[in-house]
Design an enzyme around this catalytic site. Structure first.
Site, mmCIF file in Angstrom:
data_model
loop_
_atom_site.group_PDB
_atom_site.id
_atom_site.type_symbol
_atom_site.label_atom_id
_atom_site.label_comp_id
_atom_site.label_asym_id
_atom_site.label_seq_id
_atom_site.Cartn_x
_atom_site.Cartn_y
_atom_site.Cartn_z
ATOM 1 N N CYS A 1 40.299 -20.250 -14.122
ATOM 2 C CA CYS A 1 39.951 -18.892 -14.674
ATOM 3 C C CYS A 1 38.828 -18.606 -13.726
ATOM 4 O O CYS A 1 38.082 -17.685 -14.453
ATOM 5 C CB CYS A 1 39.481 -19.193 -16.473
ATOM 6 S SG CYS A 1 41.692 -19.751 -17.769
ATOM 7 N N CYS B 1 3.823 1.843 2.615
ATOM 8 C CA CYS B 1 4.891 1.352 2.761
ATOM 9 C C CYS B 1 5.781 2.174 1.441
ATOM 10 O O CYS B 1 7.388 2.266 2.298
ATOM 11 C CB CYS B 1 4.447 -0.078 2.007
ATOM 12 S SG CYS B 1 3.718 -1.270 2.281
ATOM 13 N N CYS C 1 0.549 -1.115 0.189
ATOM 14 C CA CYS C 1 0.206 -0.324 0.198
ATOM 15 C C CYS C 1 0.753 1.432 0.056
ATOM 16 O O CYS C 1 2.366 1.046 0.072
ATOM 17 C CB CYS C 1 -0.947 -0.213 1.551
ATOM 18 S SG CYS C 1 0.224 0.070 2.732
ATOM 19 N N ASP D 1 4.539 -39.679 0.782
ATOM 20 C CA ASP D 1 2.607 -39.075 0.415
ATOM 21 C C ASP D 1 2.079 -40.245 -0.196
ATOM 22 O O ASP D 1 2.448 -41.288 -0.992
ATOM 23 C CB ASP D 1 2.707 -38.161 0.098
ATOM 24 C CG ASP D 1 1.341 -37.519 -0.470
ATOM 25 O OD1 ASP D 1 0.729 -37.231 0.892
ATOM 26 O OD2 ASP D 1 0.366 -37.650 -1.492
#
Length: 826
Positions: A84, A19, A16, A502
């Site tokens: 390098c 901020c 907003c 799971d």
């Protein structure tokens, strides 16, 4: 006092207008800031300051508005050895706006993360240029040009090597021929004379060094002057010392100690030839390491047939937009991700899923760009184009993984950054020791040993050891349907000690299926299923859908349908009263289940859900509905057990069902009835108990667990949220891919360790040999030419060993069953 500068930053977290004030206050509180202006609409801050950019980003982060980071990839030229890498990274990170820089020697690229707005890719490329390594910002068209340029460069290198070899051969024969065959030495002395032989060698060697070999001096001497010597500096010092000493021996031998006026033209010329030859072989081998990416890129057609005003015209892929209607003819590749509008066909999706059986396609089905259409014609609407297609995202993920730097590579980079200066010191000490303690004539012996040390110690093999294995390993993994989204997952996965899985959608298909029907009282199986399917067709419950799916396509009409919450459903079908539901529902309606109860209890103990069917108040059947185990799951878990891994299940399902499934699959540890935040606690407990943990999941509720695990593995047929959170993605829904991913990780890390063992062992053993440690015992020194050959072969060995990963096979071939395809996002 530092000169004020203006820096523009991209800010995140502003929600907003208030901020803006907080962000500006945070910036103005930083010492050296004279002005700060934050724009809420563009989410940017413009700051005038005289201090470091890092102070600004720290202040914003502390205020809760962190500066946005972005990434760019640079293609870098001029890299010739591992040392390098550290120099380029140091040059890039010298810019305070750079958060991180990872340089990959094998791909000749750098992935740079920087504060958005505080610098830009062109400025970063300039930093690399200033360090002596020309860079450009990578993009698609430029990358094609770069590939062409690299091919031309390889051809030019081959021509230069052949030219140098043709000139070096007479030099080698004139000098070494006399050493090996005394009669030849006498013949040369009697015919053209020793001085003429020296002059011929001088002329030919000069052409070699100032022609094909000048690259070593043009790149090596500046790096030496900058105080950051590289491989070119070693070659320039070694060949230059041999050439200059030979020059004095040829034209002013009187200034050298008596007996030491020998020439080493053959060493300088042969060293150049052998190192050029090594670079040719290395370039060709490195070219093959990127084969996986080129193969994936080659899957996408260049043009497509687009519908326009009722006809189809051939249009470049780049011009296709979402919504375009395309025609895909039999045998053609699908140009972009699309939805089928008309037609039916079978499409070979093996390049995405790894599964060889073509998948049937009809209207409303999705097709994936790069897959191959079968014998039917399809009319489709483009849904994803360009970088949004599954194929483009897969390529992006593989590129990210191939450009990654594993933790083990950090140690290698730190060593090689100090290695070349250390070698120069060792070479100088070697020369000094030989000059002080060596037998007469000491000067030539000191020269030979010093040059040999410089030449043999090139750290190319060290620099190539890790990135080449990563490139080939991740590329081969992608071909087998395993995508390492994050490079360090390749190293971590092989360290896993426990795999947590799971249940729903991972171990099982994720949808209920009717697995068994037991009839009683003389009722017919097919008739009961037909009536039950007709009633359940009115319900939206997943179990009802499973029963309807198992029934016939043609269902009878019904009336008086009623859903009884928590109990079941009832209806009248063909004049018969059909009741479907729980034992409690049957008891309320006076239905006797004595003939079905025992089997229902057994099915429930195995994890299934039993339902009962009554027809006209008489028990007719028991229906067992369960979430079936995915094809290949048992095979995959057996393989993971054989690898020495502990298996665990973490699920929100009830304990009885979860334990029944675990007992059937041989899973060691079960945590059931947990919510998403409970999964985090379960994962932490498993990690503490068993060690490094990999979690395998597919749903939105698995995303926190995937992020918290040491290695998150997402099923490719799962949700986009899960895929975005994971470190590793399995393109198909088959768990056998987990076993393949662990196997590839282990083989790749084993390959890296072999390469590093060879690279470091080679230098540790041969540098003392080059310094002459064996001379007191054998009376021989290592020839600089042989040192150059050994150095070149070391790099070729490392790359060739990495290429063996291209032959890795899937330890468990995946199922040929069809799987739906989901978008894989990076």
């Amino acid at each position: 006092m530092a000169t004020p500068q203006v820096t523009q930053l991209k800010i995140t977290g502003m929600s907003c207008a208030s901020c803006v004030g907080r962000a500006e206050t945070a910036l103005r509180s930083v010492p050296g800031v004279t002005d700060a202006s934050v724009n809420f609409a563009t989410e940017t801050a413009q700051v005038t300051h005289s201090g470091p950019v890092s102070a600004l980003t720290e202040a914003l982060a502390d205020a809760g508005y962190p500066a946005a980071n972005t990434q760019t990839t640079l293609q870098i030229g001029g890299m010739n050895c591992a040392s390098c890498v550290a120099k380029i990274e140091k040059a890039l990170t010298a810019d305070p706006a750079v958060v991180d820089a990872k340089v990959n020697f094998a791909t000749e690229s750098a992935v740079v993360t920087y504060i958005d707005g505080a610098t830009d890719p062109l400025k970063l490329a300039e930093l690399s240029d200033q360090a002596g390594y020309p860079a450009r910002v990578a993009d698609g068209a430029a990358d094609d040009q770069a590939d062409h340029a690299k091919t031309e460069e390889a051809h030019a290198l081959t021509r230069a090597t052949i030219f140098a070899a043709v000139l070096a051969l007479p030099v080698f024969i004139l000098e070494m021929g006399g050493h090996m065959i005394p009669a030849f030495h006498h013949w040369v002395h009697a015919t053209i004379g020793t001085q003429t032989s020296y002059l011929i060698q001088f002329a030919l060697t000069s052409v070699i060094l100032f022609g094909p070999g000048r690259v070593f001096y043009l790149q090596g001497i500046p790096s030496l002057l900058r105080g950051s010597p590289d491989m070119n500096a070693l070659v320039a010092l070694g060949t230059g010392a041999a050439y200059l000493f030979s020059l004095i021996a040829t034209f002013a031998p009187q200034i050298l100690p008596h007996g030491s006026a020998n020439v080493y033209y053959e060493a300088a010329s042969v060293i150049v030839v052998l190192i050029l030859l090594g670079r040719v072989m290395e370039a060709r081998a490195k070219g093959r390491t990127g084969a996986a990416i080129r193969k994936l890129v080659g899957l996408q057609p260049k043009t497509a047939w687009v519908e326009q005003d009722g006809t189809f015209i051939d249009r470049p892929i780049a011009d296709i937009v979402v919504g375009d209607v395309l025609q895909i003819r039999p045998g053609e590749r699908v140009p972009v991700d699309a939805e089928v509008l008309d037609g039916t066909s079978y499409v070979d999706e093996s390049m995405i899923t790894g599964e060889p059986v073509p998948v049937g396609k009809s209207p409303s089905d999705q097709v994936v760009g790069g897959t191959v259409n079968g014998t039917g014609a399809l009319r489709v609407r483009a849904t994803r184009v360009g970088a949004d297609t599954v194929l483009a995202q897969v390529i992006h993920m593989v590129e990210q993984a191939q450009g990654a730097k594993l933790p083990i590579q950090g140690l290698v980079d730190r060593i090689t950054a100090k290695f070349v200066p250390a070698v120069i010191v060792v070479a100088l000490l070697t020369i000094a020791v030989w000059l002080i303690f060596g037998p007469a004539p000491a000067l030539p012996l000191a020269l030979v040993t010093g040059v040999s040390v410089l030449i043999i110690a090139c750290p190319c093999a060290m620099g190539l050891a890790t990135p080449t294995s990563i490139m080939v390993g991740t590329g081969r993994a992608a071909e087998l349907g395993v995508l390492f989204r994050k490079g360090d997952a390749l190293q971590q996965l092989q360290q896993a000690e426990v795999v947590a899985l799971d249940k729903t959608g991972t171990l099982t298909l994720g949808r209920p299926e009717l697995e068994h029907v037991t009839t009683t009282n003389g009722f017919d199986h097919d008739d009961v299923l037909r009536l039950a399917a007709a009633v359940e067709a009115r319900s939206e419950h997943p179990i009802a859908t499973a029963i309807t799916r198992a029934g016939p396509a043609e269902l009878p009409e019904l009336s008086n349908f009623e859903s009884l919450t928590g109990l079941g459903v009832r209806a009248v079908v063909e004049g018969r009263k059909v009741l479907i539901g729980s034992p409690r529902l049957m008891e309320q309606n006076g239905v006797d289940l004595i003939d079905l109860s025992a089997e229902a209890d057994q099915r429930a103990a195995e994890g299934a859900t039993p339902l009962f069917v009554a027809i006209d108040c008489q028990a007719a059947a028991m229906l067992a509905v369960s979430d079936p185990i995915k094809p290949g799951t048992e095979q995959a878990l057996e393989r993971l057990h054989a690898m020495g891994l502990t298996l665990a299940m973490v699920t929100g399902d009830n304990t009885r069902t979860a334990q029944a499934l675990a007992d059937k699959l041989g899973i060691d540890h079960v945590t059931a009835e947990v919510l998403p935040d409970g999964k985090l606690a379960a994962i932490n407990a498993l990690r503490e108990q068993f060690g490094t943990l990999a979690f395998v999941g597919d749903g939105i509720n698995d995303a926190p667990a995937l992020a918290a695990a040491d290695i998150g593995v997402a099923i490719g047929t799962g949700t986009d949220v899960a895929i975005e959170t994971a470190d590793v993605v399995l393109m198909s829904g088959d768990l056998r891919g987990v076993a393949n991913a662990v196997e590839i990780s282990r083989k790749t890390m084993r390959n890296i360790k072999q390469n590093l063992g060879w690279a470091f062992g080679y230098n540790i053993l041969l540098i003392p040999v080059a310094a002459g440690v064996l001379y007191p015992f054998s009376g021989h020194l290592l020839s600089p030419a042989l040192a150059a050959g050994a150095m070149a072969l070391s790099s070729v060995f490392v790359v060739s060993n990495a290429l063996r990963l291209r032959r890795v096979r899937a330890t468990l071939p995946e199922s040929t069953e069809e799987h739906s395809i989901r978008t894989v996002t990076s």
